[in-house]
Write a protein that holds these residues in place. Structure first.
Motif, PDB file in Angstrom:
ATOM      1  N   ARG A  14       0.831  -1.215   0.000  1.00  0.00           N
ATOM      2  CA  ARG A  14       0.000   0.000   0.000  1.00  0.00           C
ATOM      3  C   ARG A  14       0.863   1.261   0.000  1.00  0.00           C
ATOM      4  O   ARG A  14       0.546   2.236  -0.683  1.00  0.00           O
ATOM      5  N   ASP A  15       1.952   1.241   0.768  1.00  0.00           N
ATOM      6  CA  ASP A  15       2.852   2.406   0.789  1.00  0.00           C
ATOM      7  C   ASP A  15       3.458   2.637  -0.598  1.00  0.00           C
ATOM      8  O   ASP A  15       3.577   3.788  -1.045  1.00  0.00           O
ATOM      9  N   LEU A  16       3.832   1.565  -1.260  1.00  0.00           N
ATOM     10  CA  LEU A  16       4.417   1.696  -2.594  1.00  0.00           C
ATOM     11  C   LEU A  16       3.399   2.245  -3.589  1.00  0.00           C
ATOM     12  O   LEU A  16       3.724   3.113  -4.414  1.00  0.00           O
ATOM     13  N   GLN A  17       2.162   1.757  -3.515  1.00  0.00           N
ATOM     14  CA  GLN A  17       1.126   2.254  -4.412  1.00  0.00           C
ATOM     15  C   GLN A  17       0.833   3.738  -4.150  1.00  0.00           C
ATOM     16  O   GLN A  17       0.650   4.521  -5.094  1.00  0.00           O
ATOM     17  N   ARG A  18       0.780   4.115  -2.880  1.00  0.00           N
ATOM     18  CA  ARG A  18       0.532   5.528  -2.552  1.00  0.00           C
ATOM     19  C   ARG A  18       1.677   6.413  -3.033  1.00  0.00           C
ATOM     20  O   ARG A  18       1.462   7.499  -3.590  1.00  0.00           O
ATOM     21  N   LEU A  19       2.909   5.933  -2.873  1.00  0.00           N
ATOM     22  CA  LEU A  19       4.074   6.696  -3.334  1.00  0.00           C
ATOM     23  C   LEU A  19       4.072   6.835  -4.852  1.00  0.00           C
ATOM     24  O   LEU A  19       4.404   7.904  -5.390  1.00  0.00           O
ATOM     25  N   GLN A  20       3.671   5.775  -5.539  1.00  0.00           N
ATOM     26  CA  GLN A  20       3.624   5.827  -6.997  1.00  0.00           C
ATOM     27  C   GLN A  20       2.561   6.824  -7.471  1.00  0.00           C
ATOM     28  O   GLN A  20       2.791   7.576  -8.428  1.00  0.00           O
ATOM     29  N   SER A  76       3.192  10.264  -9.651  1.00  0.00           N
ATOM     30  CA  SER A  76       2.500  10.520 -10.912  1.00  0.00           C
ATOM     31  C   SER A  76       1.825  11.886 -10.888  1.00  0.00           C
ATOM     32  O   SER A  76       1.890  12.650 -11.867  1.00  0.00           O
ATOM     33  N   ASN A  77       1.170  12.218  -9.776  1.00  0.00           N
ATOM     34  CA  ASN A  77       0.533  13.540  -9.661  1.00  0.00           C
ATOM     35  C   ASN A  77       1.575  14.653  -9.697  1.00  0.00           C
ATOM     36  O   ASN A  77       1.346  15.729 -10.271  1.00  0.00           O
ATOM     37  N   TYR A  78       2.723  14.401  -9.086  1.00  0.00           N
ATOM     38  CA  TYR A  78       3.800  15.401  -9.095  1.00  0.00           C
ATOM     39  C   TYR A  78       4.292  15.661 -10.518  1.00  0.00           C
ATOM     40  O   TYR A  78       4.504  16.809 -10.920  1.00  0.00           O
ATOM     41  N   ARG A  79       4.469  14.607 -11.295  1.00  0.00           N
ATOM     42  CA  ARG A  79       4.921  14.772 -12.671  1.00  0.00           C
ATOM     43  C   ARG A  79       3.909  15.550 -13.492  1.00  0.00           C
ATOM     44  O   ARG A  79       4.277  16.435 -14.284  1.00  0.00           O
ATOM     45  N   LYS A  80       2.623  15.251 -13.317  1.00  0.00           N
ATOM     46  CA  LYS A  80       1.591  15.977 -14.055  1.00  0.00           C
ATOM     47  C   LYS A  80       1.578  17.451 -13.662  1.00  0.00           C
ATOM     48  O   LYS A  80       1.424  18.332 -14.518  1.00  0.00           O
ATOM     49  N   ASP A  83       2.745  23.086 -14.958  1.00  0.00           N
ATOM     50  CA  ASP A  83       3.390  24.363 -14.627  1.00  0.00           C
ATOM     51  C   ASP A  83       4.390  24.764 -15.703  1.00  0.00           C
ATOM     52  O   ASP A  83       4.516  25.949 -16.035  1.00  0.00           O
ATOM     53  N   ARG A  84       5.102  23.784 -16.248  1.00  0.00           N
ATOM     54  CA  ARG A  84       6.078  24.091 -17.296  1.00  0.00           C
ATOM     55  C   ARG A  84       5.383  24.659 -18.531  1.00  0.00           C
ATOM     56  O   ARG A  84       5.855  25.637 -19.140  1.00  0.00           O
ATOM     57  N   VAL A  85       4.258  24.056 -18.908  1.00  0.00           N
ATOM     58  CA  VAL A  85       3.513  24.548 -20.074  1.00  0.00           C
ATOM     59  C   VAL A  85       2.985  25.956 -19.813  1.00  0.00           C
ATOM     60  O   VAL A  85       3.030  26.836 -20.692  1.00  0.00           O
TER      61      VAL A  85
END
Length: 226
Positions: A61-67, A71-75, A80-82
């Motif tokens: 569960r910790d790994l899934q939450r971290l993933q 993913s949200n951070y990358r989006k 923000d870059r755009v």
């Protein structure tokens, strides 16, 4: 067994010296206890296994939450870059709008000829590739979000607020308005006083005609005492 009986009065012979107590020299009576001690871990072997399964599920569960967070951070970073890139491009294009205004005035006066015309066309082509587009034309419905009204008048030729003159075209990049179009706006003409009076008279109910003659109590309606 590891013992051998030589007779009823003789001590048993112990072959396995690990079971002999060195102090007393007699056999240790720990066989049953040892068996119980060895059986105890076997009986409780299920407990560590259950803890491992729970621990594994928690780590999953910790790994899934971290993933999901990554993913949200990358989006968010990409968004923000755009936005930063679009803002920088819009700021650069806004600085070039006066140049486009000069090119437009030169074109209207027939002065856009020769090499200057080629340079102007190349510049306009590059700005178009960057997403810049002009808007604002006579007859467009007036929209205060994209038009800036510099003059106002009334006209019988329009049925809604309409742009009747374009003083300066507007520019946008995608959905972002870089500069509103400066226009003259005309609204439907106001009705004249005579037309308003005629309309009011037509809408009001007609008053009944006043009766005439003796019944109405007018002149001569009284009885002749002579």
């Amino acid at each position: 067994m590891n013992t051998r009986e030589n007779g009823p009065d003789q001590e048993p012979v112990i072959r396995d010296k690990r079971k002999i107590d060195p102090e007393t020299g007699k056999a240790r009576e720990t066989a049953a206890g040892g068996a119980d001690e060895q059986a105890a871990p076997a009986d409780g072997a299920a407990a560590p296994g259950g803890d491992i399964a729970d621990d594994l599920a928690e780590r999953t569960r910790d790994l899934q939450r971290l993933q999901a967070e990554y993913s949200n951070y990358r989006k968010r970073v990409e968004r923000d870059r755009v936005a930063v890139r679009e803002q920088a491009t819009a700021a650069a294009l806004a600085e070039l709008l006066p140049v486009l205004d000069d090119i437009g005035r030169a074109r209207d006066h027939g002065e856009l000829t020769g090499g200057f015309a080629k340079v102007a066309e190349s510049l306009e082509g590059v700005l178009t590739k960057l997403g810049l587009s002009a808007f604002g034309a006579k007859g467009d419905p007036f929209d205060p979000t994209v038009h800036e009204a510099l003059m106002h008048s009334y006209s019988p030729d329009v049925t809604e607020p309409t742009c009747v003159e374009i003083f300066q075209p507007g520019y946008r990049m995608g959905e972002r308005v870089i500069r509103p179009a400066r226009v003259a706006v005309a609204e439907p003409s106001e009705p004249s006083a005579a037309e308003e009076g005629a309309a009011a008279k037509a809408e009001s109910p007609e008053s009944p005609a006043s009766p005439a003659g003796p019944e109405a109590g007018g002149p001569g309606s009284g009885s002749d005492d002579n």
